[in-house]
Design a protein around this motif. Structure first.
Motif, PDB file in Angstrom:
ATOM      1  N   THR A 125      30.500  46.078  49.677  1.00 38.82           N
ATOM      2  CA  THR A 125      31.255  46.949  50.586  1.00 38.82           C
ATOM      3  C   THR A 125      32.349  47.691  49.842  1.00 38.82           C
ATOM      4  N   PHE A 126      33.142  46.991  49.027  1.00 35.28           N
ATOM      5  CA  PHE A 126      34.237  47.699  48.357  1.00 35.28           C
ATOM      6  C   PHE A 126      33.757  48.540  47.171  1.00 35.28           C
ATOM      7  N   GLU A 127      32.506  48.357  46.754  1.00 34.18           N
ATOM      8  CA  GLU A 127      31.986  49.221  45.686  1.00 34.18           C
ATOM      9  C   GLU A 127      31.986  50.688  46.107  1.00 34.18           C
ATOM     10  N   HIS A 128      31.775  50.938  47.400  1.00 33.59           N
ATOM     11  CA  HIS A 128      31.836  52.320  47.877  1.00 33.59           C
ATOM     12  C   HIS A 128      33.217  52.905  47.609  1.00 33.59           C
ATOM     13  N   ALA A 129      34.266  52.151  47.898  1.00 34.80           N
ATOM     14  CA  ALA A 129      35.632  52.629  47.677  1.00 34.80           C
ATOM     15  C   ALA A 129      35.919  52.831  46.196  1.00 34.80           C
ATOM     16  N   LEU A 130      35.399  51.957  45.352  1.00 30.97           N
ATOM     17  CA  LEU A 130      35.577  52.124  43.906  1.00 30.97           C
ATOM     18  C   LEU A 130      34.945  53.432  43.438  1.00 30.97           C
ATOM     19  N   GLN A 131      33.743  53.685  43.904  1.00 28.64           N
ATOM     20  CA  GLN A 131      33.057  54.913  43.489  1.00 28.64           C
ATOM     21  C   GLN A 131      33.764  56.155  43.992  1.00 28.64           C
ATOM     22  N   HIS A 132      34.250  56.117  45.230  1.00 25.94           N
ATOM     23  CA  HIS A 132      34.963  57.277  45.764  1.00 25.94           C
ATOM     24  C   HIS A 132      36.260  57.549  45.003  1.00 25.94           C
ATOM     25  N   ALA A 133      36.802  56.514  44.366  1.00 25.81           N
ATOM     26  CA  ALA A 133      38.017  56.676  43.559  1.00 25.81           C
ATOM     27  C   ALA A 133      37.696  57.090  42.127  1.00 25.81           C
ATOM     28  N   GLY A 134      36.432  57.311  41.840  1.00 22.75           N
ATOM     29  CA  GLY A 134      36.034  57.743  40.514  1.00 22.75           C
ATOM     30  C   GLY A 134      35.813  56.616  39.529  1.00 22.75           C
ATOM     31  N   LEU A 135      35.758  55.385  40.019  1.00 22.16           N
ATOM     32  CA  LEU A 135      35.512  54.235  39.151  1.00 22.16           C
ATOM     33  C   LEU A 135      34.033  53.875  39.202  1.00 22.16           C
ATOM     34  N   GLY A 136      33.399  53.937  38.072  1.00 17.37           N
ATOM     35  CA  GLY A 136      31.982  53.611  38.038  1.00 17.37           C
ATOM     36  C   GLY A 136      31.744  52.131  38.298  1.00 17.37           C
ATOM     37  N   VAL A 137      30.577  51.820  38.825  1.00 13.81           N
ATOM     38  CA  VAL A 137      30.168  50.426  39.037  1.00 13.81           C
ATOM     39  C   VAL A 137      28.971  50.199  38.122  1.00 13.81           C
ATOM     40  N   ARG A 138      29.171  49.398  37.086  1.00 15.22           N
ATOM     41  CA  ARG A 138      28.225  49.332  35.971  1.00 15.22           C
ATOM     42  C   ARG A 138      26.810  48.970  36.395  1.00 15.22           C
ATOM     43  N   HIS A 139      26.643  47.978  37.257  1.00 11.85           N
ATOM     44  CA  HIS A 139      25.271  47.581  37.602  1.00 11.85           C
ATOM     45  C   HIS A 139      24.550  48.662  38.396  1.00 11.85           C
ATOM     46  N   ILE A 140      25.299  49.447  39.191  1.00  8.72           N
ATOM     47  CA  ILE A 140      24.674  50.569  39.892  1.00  8.72           C
ATOM     48  C   ILE A 140      24.279  51.643  38.885  1.00  8.72           C
ATOM     49  N   GLU A 141      25.172  51.938  37.951  1.00 12.95           N
ATOM     50  CA  GLU A 141      24.886  52.947  36.923  1.00 12.95           C
ATOM     51  C   GLU A 141      23.670  52.575  36.088  1.00 12.95           C
ATOM     52  N   GLN A 142      23.483  51.285  35.851  1.00 13.62           N
ATOM     53  CA  GLN A 142      22.369  50.845  35.004  1.00 13.62           C
ATOM     54  C   GLN A 142      21.145  50.410  35.807  1.00 13.62           C
ATOM     55  N   GLY A 143      21.196  50.595  37.133  1.00 15.59           N
ATOM     56  CA  GLY A 143      20.049  50.276  37.973  1.00 15.59           C
ATOM     57  C   GLY A 143      19.702  48.806  37.983  1.00 15.59           C
ATOM     58  N   ARG A 144      20.738  47.948  37.996  1.00 12.99           N
ATOM     59  CA  ARG A 144      20.519  46.512  37.944  1.00 12.99           C
ATOM     60  C   ARG A 144      21.211  45.811  39.099  1.00 12.99           C
ATOM     61  N   ASN A 145      20.872  44.545  39.275  1.00 15.44           N
ATOM     62  CA  ASN A 145      21.567  43.716  40.247  1.00 15.44           C
ATOM     63  C   ASN A 145      22.900  43.293  39.633  1.00 15.44           C
ATOM     64  N   VAL A 146      23.902  43.051  40.469  1.00 17.63           N
ATOM     65  CA  VAL A 146      25.218  42.658  39.978  1.00 17.63           C
ATOM     66  C   VAL A 146      25.139  41.316  39.254  1.00 17.63           C
ATOM     67  N   PRO A 211      24.067  35.904  32.964  1.00 18.28           N
ATOM     68  CA  PRO A 211      24.500  35.512  34.313  1.00 18.28           C
ATOM     69  C   PRO A 211      23.578  34.459  34.928  1.00 18.28           C
ATOM     70  N   ASP A 212      24.138  33.656  35.820  1.00 21.02           N
ATOM     71  CA  ASP A 212      23.353  32.644  36.526  1.00 21.02           C
ATOM     72  C   ASP A 212      22.507  33.260  37.630  1.00 21.02           C
ATOM     73  N   TYR A 213      22.941  34.408  38.150  1.00 27.74           N
ATOM     74  CA  TYR A 213      22.222  35.149  39.188  1.00 27.74           C
ATOM     75  C   TYR A 213      22.365  36.629  38.848  1.00 27.74           C
ATOM     76  N   GLY A 214      21.419  37.440  39.316  1.00 29.08           N
ATOM     77  CA  GLY A 214      21.496  38.873  39.050  1.00 29.08           C
ATOM     78  C   GLY A 214      21.105  39.211  37.624  1.00 29.08           C
ATOM     79  N   ASP A 215      21.610  40.346  37.133  1.00 30.93           N
ATOM     80  CA  ASP A 215      21.224  40.870  35.816  1.00 30.93           C
ATOM     81  C   ASP A 215      22.447  41.057  34.928  1.00 30.93           C
ATOM     82  N   SER A 216      22.223  41.038  33.642  1.00 32.93           N
ATOM     83  CA  SER A 216      23.303  41.332  32.706  1.00 32.93           C
ATOM     84  C   SER A 216      23.565  42.831  32.668  1.00 32.93           C
ATOM     85  N   VAL A 217      24.800  43.200  32.363  1.00 31.75           N
ATOM     86  CA  VAL A 217      25.176  44.608  32.198  1.00 31.75           C
ATOM     87  C   VAL A 217      25.970  44.739  30.909  1.00 31.75           C
ATOM     88  N   SER A 218      26.072  45.951  30.405  1.00 30.99           N
ATOM     89  CA  SER A 218      26.812  46.179  29.170  1.00 30.99           C
ATOM     90  C   SER A 218      28.314  46.091  29.418  1.00 30.99           C
TER      91      SER A 218
END
Length: 267
Positions: A125-146, A211-218
């Protein structure tokens, strides 16, 4: 049939739920239905529901309760219309005697008249607010699970449940990390501000790349990993409790509600 390829940040919640219901959406829901609240699910027999509610009240950071259904109900008016809890997530997990099943696409055949659904706030939910503030969300940018990690941070024991906190991670530069903390603090019902930043070993994470769940990100050398309380926490708690029967979302595969994000923001 709805196509998962046509879903994006601008898709309405109903379209995302329908795609999951029809089997067209099987992947994580991060980045979908911008502006609407996503929730974690925990579904328990009524006999364990009051104990789990006390556990959530004692641990509001990982388990912020947004709604609780009536026993046996597969809908919940608080969360949205034309909503089927047993079919409208891309993936579920079923637990029997403390053991977790493989991921399943729906739980209609598992449904019982005594099941109570808990909808818990989610950091998607708060990822939307991060993106609207111009802050990238790495797992979304890389097409991965958090990426999500088990920690050594103890939870408050209550209602017959106990365990350690699970966290999700998003990396930021120092300046962006400050802004991310400010933004996410506005959403306590979606886990709020981070519980830790910096050295992952201090909270029991040996390898941030595994990670124990999801995917790794850079994570770049000049970035700080930020860790938020995660709604996967109850899943490990259910296993530790040897729960007789339960259903949850599969990590990263949430129920998207009709609740606007703005309804959860404090300011």
């Amino acid at each position: 049939m709805s196509s998962a390829r046509s879903l994006d940040a601008y898709s309405p919640p109903q379209a995302v739920r329908l795609a999951a219901r029809e089997g067209a959406l099987t992947g994580p829901t991060s980045g979908l239905a911008d502006g609407f609240v996503q929730v974690n699910l925990v579904v328990l027999p009524e006999a364990q529901a009051s104990g789990f509610l006390r556990f959530c009240q004692a641990n509001p950071k990982p388990c912020p309760v947004l709604a609780v259904s009536e026993p046996g109900a597969r809908g919940c008016a608080t969360l949205g219309t034309d909503l089927d809890i047993a079919r409208d997530l891309p993936a579920y997990r079923v637990y029997r005697n403390g053991r977790r099943s493989d991921t399943v696409p729906e739980v209609v055949d598992e449904w019982r008249d005594d099941l109570v659904t808990f909808a818990l706030g989610c950091s998607f939910t708060f990822e939307h607010a991060l993106q609207h503030a111009g802050l990238g969300v790495r797992h979304i940018e890389q097409g991965r699970n958090v990426p999500m990690f088990n920690t050594t941070l103890p939870l408050t024991t209550a209602g017959g449940f106990s365990g350690n906190l699970v966290v999700s991670m998003r990396p930021y530069s120092a300046a962006d990390a400050i802004r991310a903390i400010q933004i996410t603090t506005r959403y306590p019902q979606a886990h709020g501000a981070p519980v830790h930043l910096g050295d992952p070993a201090l909270i029991g994470i040996a390898d941030i790349g595994s990670p124990d769940y999801g995917d790794s990100v850079s994570v770049s050398d000049d970035e700080i990993p930020l860790f938020w309380a995660c709604g996967v926490t109850p899943q490990q708690v259910l296993i530790d409790a040897g729960i007789e029967f339960a259903i949850t979302h599969s990590p990263g595969h949430m129920l998207i509600t009709d609740i606007p994000d703005s309804h959860l923001a404090l300011f």
